[in-house]
Enzyme design. Sequence first.
Site, PDB file in Angstrom:
ATOM      1  N   LYS A 195      -2.727  38.934  37.370  1.00 52.62           N
ATOM      2  CA  LYS A 195      -2.915  40.383  37.372  1.00 52.62           C
ATOM      3  C   LYS A 195      -2.149  40.963  36.187  1.00 52.62           C
ATOM      4  O   LYS A 195      -0.954  40.722  36.032  1.00 52.62           O
ATOM      5  CB  LYS A 195      -2.401  40.979  38.684  1.00 52.62           C
ATOM      6  CG  LYS A 195      -2.693  42.460  38.846  1.00 52.62           C
ATOM      7  CD  LYS A 195      -2.285  42.941  40.246  1.00 52.62           C
ATOM      8  CE  LYS A 195      -2.624  44.408  40.437  1.00 52.62           C
ATOM      9  NZ  LYS A 195      -2.242  44.884  41.794  1.00 52.62           N
ATOM     10  N   ASP A 236      -1.608  50.876  51.587  1.00 48.98           N
ATOM     11  CA  ASP A 236      -2.966  50.846  51.030  1.00 48.98           C
ATOM     12  C   ASP A 236      -3.769  49.696  51.642  1.00 48.98           C
ATOM     13  O   ASP A 236      -4.487  48.983  50.946  1.00 48.98           O
ATOM     14  CB  ASP A 236      -2.898  50.707  49.507  1.00 48.98           C
ATOM     15  CG  ASP A 236      -4.247  50.999  48.844  1.00 48.98           C
ATOM     16  OD1 ASP A 236      -5.055  51.732  49.456  1.00 48.98           O
ATOM     17  OD2 ASP A 236      -4.490  50.489  47.740  1.00 48.98           O
ATOM     18  N   THR A 271     -10.678  44.801  39.989  1.00 51.45           N
ATOM     19  CA  THR A 271      -9.849  45.792  39.323  1.00 51.45           C
ATOM     20  C   THR A 271      -8.995  46.492  40.359  1.00 51.45           C
ATOM     21  O   THR A 271      -9.528  47.064  41.320  1.00 51.45           O
ATOM     22  CB  THR A 271     -10.711  46.820  38.576  1.00 51.45           C
ATOM     23  OG1 THR A 271     -11.523  46.142  37.623  1.00 51.45           O
ATOM     24  CG2 THR A 271      -9.851  47.853  37.882  1.00 51.45           C
ATOM     25  N   GLY A 272      -7.683  46.462  40.171  1.00 48.71           N
ATOM     26  CA  GLY A 272      -6.774  47.099  41.106  1.00 48.71           C
ATOM     27  C   GLY A 272      -6.336  48.463  40.618  1.00 48.71           C
ATOM     28  O   GLY A 272      -6.891  49.031  39.680  1.00 48.71           O
ATOM     29  N   GLY A 273      -5.304  48.972  41.261  1.00 43.86           N
ATOM     30  CA  GLY A 273      -4.821  50.305  40.907  1.00 43.86           C
ATOM     31  C   GLY A 273      -4.203  50.352  39.534  1.00 43.86           C
ATOM     32  O   GLY A 273      -4.213  51.396  38.882  1.00 43.86           O
ATOM     33  N   PHE A 274      -3.659  49.220  39.089  1.00 41.05           N
ATOM     34  CA  PHE A 274      -2.941  49.223  37.819  1.00 41.05           C
ATOM     35  C   PHE A 274      -3.634  48.440  36.714  1.00 41.05           C
ATOM     36  O   PHE A 274      -3.307  48.593  35.548  1.00 41.05           O
ATOM     37  CB  PHE A 274      -1.531  48.633  38.006  1.00 41.05           C
ATOM     38  CG  PHE A 274      -0.698  49.403  38.986  1.00 41.05           C
ATOM     39  CD1 PHE A 274      -0.719  50.787  39.016  1.00 41.05           C
ATOM     40  CD2 PHE A 274       0.109  48.736  39.887  1.00 41.05           C
ATOM     41  CE1 PHE A 274       0.054  51.486  39.918  1.00 41.05           C
ATOM     42  CE2 PHE A 274       0.886  49.430  40.783  1.00 41.05           C
ATOM     43  CZ  PHE A 274       0.862  50.819  40.813  1.00 41.05           C
ATOM     44  N   GLY A 275      -4.549  47.556  37.076  1.00 39.17           N
ATOM     45  CA  GLY A 275      -5.152  46.747  36.029  1.00 39.17           C
ATOM     46  C   GLY A 275      -6.170  45.772  36.587  1.00 39.17           C
ATOM     47  O   GLY A 275      -6.743  45.989  37.659  1.00 39.17           O
ATOM     48  N   ASN A 276      -6.385  44.690  35.840  1.00 36.29           N
ATOM     49  CA  ASN A 276      -7.402  43.710  36.197  1.00 36.29           C
ATOM     50  C   ASN A 276      -6.771  42.444  36.776  1.00 36.29           C
ATOM     51  O   ASN A 276      -5.638  42.090  36.456  1.00 36.29           O
ATOM     52  CB  ASN A 276      -8.228  43.335  34.958  1.00 36.29           C
ATOM     53  CG  ASN A 276      -8.939  44.551  34.379  1.00 36.29           C
ATOM     54  OD1 ASN A 276      -9.421  45.402  35.128  1.00 36.29           O
ATOM     55  ND2 ASN A 276      -8.997  44.637  33.055  1.00 36.29           N
ATOM     56  N   LEU A 309     -11.836  38.872  38.700  1.00 31.17           N
ATOM     57  CA  LEU A 309     -11.980  38.922  40.152  1.00 31.17           C
ATOM     58  C   LEU A 309     -12.095  40.344  40.659  1.00 31.17           C
ATOM     59  O   LEU A 309     -12.726  40.594  41.685  1.00 31.17           O
ATOM     60  CB  LEU A 309     -10.786  38.223  40.822  1.00 31.17           C
ATOM     61  CG  LEU A 309     -10.611  36.736  40.485  1.00 31.17           C
ATOM     62  CD1 LEU A 309      -9.361  36.192  41.147  1.00 31.17           C
ATOM     63  CD2 LEU A 309     -11.831  35.946  40.919  1.00 31.17           C
TER      64      LEU A 309
END
Length: 756
Positions: A44, A145, A23-28, A21
Amino acid sequence: MSWSPSLPTQTCGAWEMKERLGTGGFGNVIRWHNQETGEQIAIKQCRQELSPRNRERWCLEIQIMRRLNHPNVVAARDVPEGMQSLAPNDLPLLAMEYCQGGDLRKYLNQFENCCGLREGAILTLLSDIASALRYLHENRIIHRDLKPENIVLQQGEQRLIHKIIDLGYAKELDQGSLCTSFVGTLQYLAPELLEQQKYTVTVDYWSFGTLAFECITGFRPFLPNWQPVQWHSKVRQKSEMDIVVSEDLNGAVKFSSSLPHPNNLNSVLAQRLEKWLQLMLMWHPRQRGTDPVYGPNGCFKALDDILNLKLLHVLNMVTGTLHTYPVTEDESLQSLKARIRQDTGILEEDQELLQEAGLALIPDKPAAQCLSDGKLNEGRTLDMDLVFLFDNSRVTYESQVSPQPQPESVSCILQEPKRNLPFFQLRKVWGQVWHSIQALKEDCSRLQQGQRAAMMNLLRNNSCLSKMKNSMASMSQQLKAKLDFFKTSIQIDLEKYREQTEFGITSDKLLLAWREMEQAVELCGRENEVKHLVERMMALQTDIVDLQRSPMGRKQGGTLDDLEEQARELYRRLREKPRDQRTDGDSQEMVRLLLQAIQGFEKKVRVIYTQLSKTVVCKQKALELLPKVEEVVSLMSEDEKMVVRLQEKRQKELWNLLKIACSKVRGPVSGSPDSMNASRLSHPCQLMSQPCTAPDSLPEAAEKSEDLVAEAHTLCTQLENALQDTMKEQDQSLRSLDWSWLQSEEEEQQSLERAS
């Protein structure tokens, strides 16, 4: 949130891995689907190379997510059994509800939102995000954020629901309510975060204001294409009230406290949200979010006031101007009309307010009688609550409508269509040109709606007029039948009276009464008035049919639709150019389409107002005929009552006459059948005044007495036969007349009795 193709198939029990879906700040974030229950969740997982500080943040995000419970904050779910073993590291997985609508960035990037979301969509977004932020702040959490990528959309039962996700940078407030650390997305950051200053919940106000501005206009408020260092040095020069810092086509930086055009807000919301954005986008954090009425952190209450407004949109069909009025639940229609008079100069008694179906607003009901819940229709235009204003003092309408003023950049390329612009400026101005053509089409559509509302109102009046015409014609026929019957009866009475006047009953008073009745009914009937009104109504009906047959009497598309589609296609091709082909270019083709659209708009408006004038003329004729038909119907009703009264009077006189005749028959009689007549019966004293001669002898006297008795019996029999013949003749005369009108009245009476 960016979307990617499906990943290699991987399963965990009944769960099957689907696509990534984002990619965030820490992972997928990956979507998983349960093949047995159909349930979907978003998992996540962290990247392996997280620093200790980020690992700590990740665990904090999971802790925060698991204890939050709000409809506008994405909910945590239990990680399916066995799925944790699939994690690439020892960090826990985060399971969340899956929102199939994608993120807000995807929604904003749709072509139709290039100049901002629709009004209803903006209001629902502001309501949902404000509710979520208020909840987080009450739980002593700063998001830090907030951006379109961190807002996802879920389709609810009645509307889209917006949910905040990705609390990876969220920070719980310490006892001093101050924080000093941050790593986040720069474009939506509050200035104090860029400056690495201490901050409070007001950093979310800045992000929320920036997000709201972008949803309203289609672009970020402060130099969106500048690098952070230059951006910061320039934007900090803005005044506290400035909500826009932008470059014009010449590269000059301009500051403004006004909400820029184009956007899709009505005038009232634009003004109110402009002031609210001034609170949210203040540079200094201590002043940010402070409302003049509600004080510090009062921005949410101020937004509630805006979202709770009940707005009525009134399109003045005289000028084509759209007016918006905040109304309360109990505000009267008369109060609204007073405000309309101040804006338009149309007197209250001359104002006619029609809904789209042609129904007039009811005077005794509140002004808000036609409002619906706009929040449930976030994707639609505001026309659903549109009311059309007409001036009843006008008999014709002339087109006074002009296209709306163009944005500054569009005006610039209209003057210099061959001017080359950088791709990012070209993309923005072409989007505004397309929006301008859309606005022309929508303005034209609203005017056509107003013309159709006038037509529907005319048809309603004509329907009422047709019913009255049918009623008038039916009453005229019934009255004519009664008059014919009455006149025939009077003529028969007079004829029979003349036949027996020489030897029968004579009464000047009765004869005079019958003559007066005959003259009185000659004034009844109203046939000429009915005929004249029917002719006028038939002529009006012909005019209305011609109006309906006119092409403008029906909803049409046409030139503006074609031009809008061509502009959309040009804009789409520009946006989808590969990055290596995004070079400078001119706007000649777009300008040509806009000029053609303006010409087409002006031409179509002239046709609409020609049709509207014809509609108004027909309506005026219908309104003039209505009271005249009512008057004739009322007069015929009085005539009918008069005929009934005269008929009753005539019947009573006839029966009185028969009563007198019968009473005379039973009195003393003499003479022979040849000499006995009704004249003598009417003067019985004549019988007594005849001299009596004594009989010569008793036998002779007895014989004469027997003769007199026999003669009396004979006369009684003749009188009875004459009365029976007269009544039989009258009965046959009555039967020969048309009595169907009485049967219809009797059936109506019986139906009314059954209904009651």
